[in-house]
Design an enzyme around this catalytic site. Structure first.
Site, PDB file in Angstrom:
ATOM      1  CB  THR A 169      -7.744   8.693   4.938  1.00 32.66           C
ATOM      2  OG1 THR A 169      -7.773   8.693   6.398  1.00 32.66           O
ATOM      3  CG2 THR A 169      -9.063   9.245   4.127  1.00 32.66           C
ATOM      4  NE  ARG A 196      -8.123  12.242  15.388  1.00 35.99           N
ATOM      5  CZ  ARG A 196      -7.922  12.168  14.039  1.00 35.99           C
ATOM      6  NH1 ARG A 196      -8.396  11.160  13.556  1.00 35.99           N
ATOM      7  NH2 ARG A 196      -7.232  12.696  13.522  1.00 35.99           N
ATOM      8  N   GLY A 198     -11.406  13.232  13.376  1.00 36.03           N
ATOM      9  CA  GLY A 198     -10.343  14.052  12.740  1.00 36.03           C
ATOM     10  C   GLY A 198     -11.174  14.917  11.567  1.00 36.03           C
ATOM     11  CG  ASP A 199      -9.113  15.330   8.136  1.00 35.04           C
ATOM     12  OD1 ASP A 199      -8.560  14.303   8.700  1.00 35.04           O
ATOM     13  OD2 ASP A 199      -8.870  15.295   6.896  1.00 35.04           O
ATOM     14  CB  THR A 218      -5.525  11.340   2.803  1.00 36.08           C
ATOM     15  OG1 THR A 218      -4.770  10.585   3.586  1.00 36.08           O
ATOM     16  CG2 THR A 218      -4.739  11.774   1.476  1.00 36.08           C
ATOM     17  N   GLY A 219      -4.231  12.620   5.679  1.00 34.39           N
ATOM     18  CA  GLY A 219      -3.231  13.115   6.190  1.00 34.39           C
ATOM     19  C   GLY A 219      -3.251  13.549   7.548  1.00 34.39           C
ATOM     20  N   GLY A 221      -4.841  14.759  10.420  1.00 33.41           N
ATOM     21  CA  GLY A 221      -6.232  15.310  10.414  1.00 33.41           C
ATOM     22  C   GLY A 221      -6.309  16.568  11.388  1.00 33.41           C
TER      23      GLY A 221
HETATM   24  N1  ASP Z   1      -7.127  12.416   7.951  1.00 33.75           N
HETATM   25  C1  ASP Z   1      -7.277  11.124   8.533  1.00 33.75           C
HETATM   26  C2  ASP Z   1      -7.567  11.450   9.988  1.00 33.75           C
HETATM   27  O1  ASP Z   1      -6.739  12.397  10.709  1.00 33.75           O
HETATM   28  C3  ASP Z   1      -6.088  10.125   8.580  1.00 33.75           C
HETATM   29  C4  ASP Z   1      -5.681   9.860   6.975  1.00 33.75           C
HETATM   30  O2  ASP Z   1      -5.936  10.577   6.254  1.00 33.75           O
HETATM   31  O3  ASP Z   1      -5.243   8.703   6.922  1.00 33.75           O
HETATM   32  O4  ASP Z   1      -8.458  10.830  10.685  1.00 33.75           O
END
Ligand code: ASP
Length: 287
Positions: A169, A196, A198-199, A218-219, A221
């Protein structure tokens, strides 16, 4: 204008030097704007346009072989917990998801618009649609994952087995000392169930900004959304410097969830900090 951008938390990437150059150019170009909203969007747009990042072109695919993009942004309005929010999610064929989030913030009374109607909204406000988001790299990875062709009974076990491998992200926080904007954009995580979200487009999770500062996360989600990572980082700014706030909230996140994340945090004076418990998170900052 002060701008900090990140290119996602995860494993050590291929071509880190090229990615770092894009990050540097993104923040350099963003600081030329005198509007924090345009600065944050310009930085994110430059990262969405680089196929090395998992946002816009080069994003990951969902279980039905479709790439869908998500983004969210918040503009502080000088109050704690107020501010203007825009987010858009689940958009096939939209590279600059951040621009759709901006349309939602500035042109609608809503905080989030999803799916095909979000793509239609993008087109109505001259954000490019029908963009081919696939790259050779993502096509190879998709083909190697033996994607399911049957119904949910075949797809769900495949998703449970494959989901979450790799991400990246992008996000940015910009401030001119008066107003502050946080923005985040993504293709999600590899091999999620179709649809789906995510966050990233969820306010307080993937992004947050108010009169205390702003954050872009980021990370993992699902864990970030449950934890409310970006909002909690900004809450920490009441007690700590931006760097300490980032460190503190990532440690609390890791303790609570056992997952990996990263974030950039900026206070209202433009002091930036970042932290991650992943192997790598590239950032760039100007001035
Ligand atoms: N946070 C993002 C998600 O889960 C993925 C990412 O940060 O790389 O959609």
């Amino acid at each position: 204008m002060h701008v900090i951008a990140h290119g996602g938390a995860g494993s050590v990437p291929d071509e880190p030097a090229k990615r770092q150059r894009t990050l540097a150019t993104a923040v350099e170009e963003a600081t030329r704007s005198d509007d924090p909203l345009e600065a944050a969007c310009a930085a994110v747009r430059a990262l969405e346009d680089d196929p090395r990042f998992n946002a816009g072109i080069g994003s990951v695919a969902q279980s039905d072989g479709t790439i869908r993009t998500d983004a969210g942004l918040m503009v502080d309005d000088g109050t704690t917990g107020g501010g203007t929010v825009g987010a858009a999610c689940g958009m096939p064929g939209v590279a600059n998801a951040v621009d759709v989030a901006r349309v939602v913030a500035t042109e609608t009374p809503h905080v989030m618009v999803a799916g095909e109607p979000a793509v239609d909204l993008a087109a109505a406000f001259d954000v490019e649609t029908d963009v081919d988001l696939w790259t050779d790299r993502t096509r190879e990875r998709w083909d190697a994952a033996d994607p399911p062709s049957g119904g949910l009974d075949e797809t769900l076990p495949w998703v449970r087995e494959q989901f979450g491998r790799g991400s990246d992200t992008v996000g940015a926080v910009a401030t001119d000392g008066e107003s502050l904007v946080a923005a985040t954009s993504t293709g999600g995580r590899w091999f999620a169930l179709a649809g789906r979200v995510g966050d990233v487009p969820q306010v307080g999770a993937g992004f947050y900004a108010d009169d205390r500062g702003g954050a872009s996360a980021t990370g993992a989600g699902e864990a970030i959304a449950r934890f409310g990572l970006a909002r909690r980082a900004v809450d920490e700014l009441e007690r700590r410097s931006s760097h300490q706030a980032a460190e503190e909230v990532i440690e609390a996140f890791a303790d609570a969830t056992g997952e990996r994340a990263g974030l950039v945090v900026v206070d209202h004076d433009g002091h930036a900090g970042s932290a991650t418990n992943a192997a790598s998170m590239q950032t760039a900052e100007r001035p």
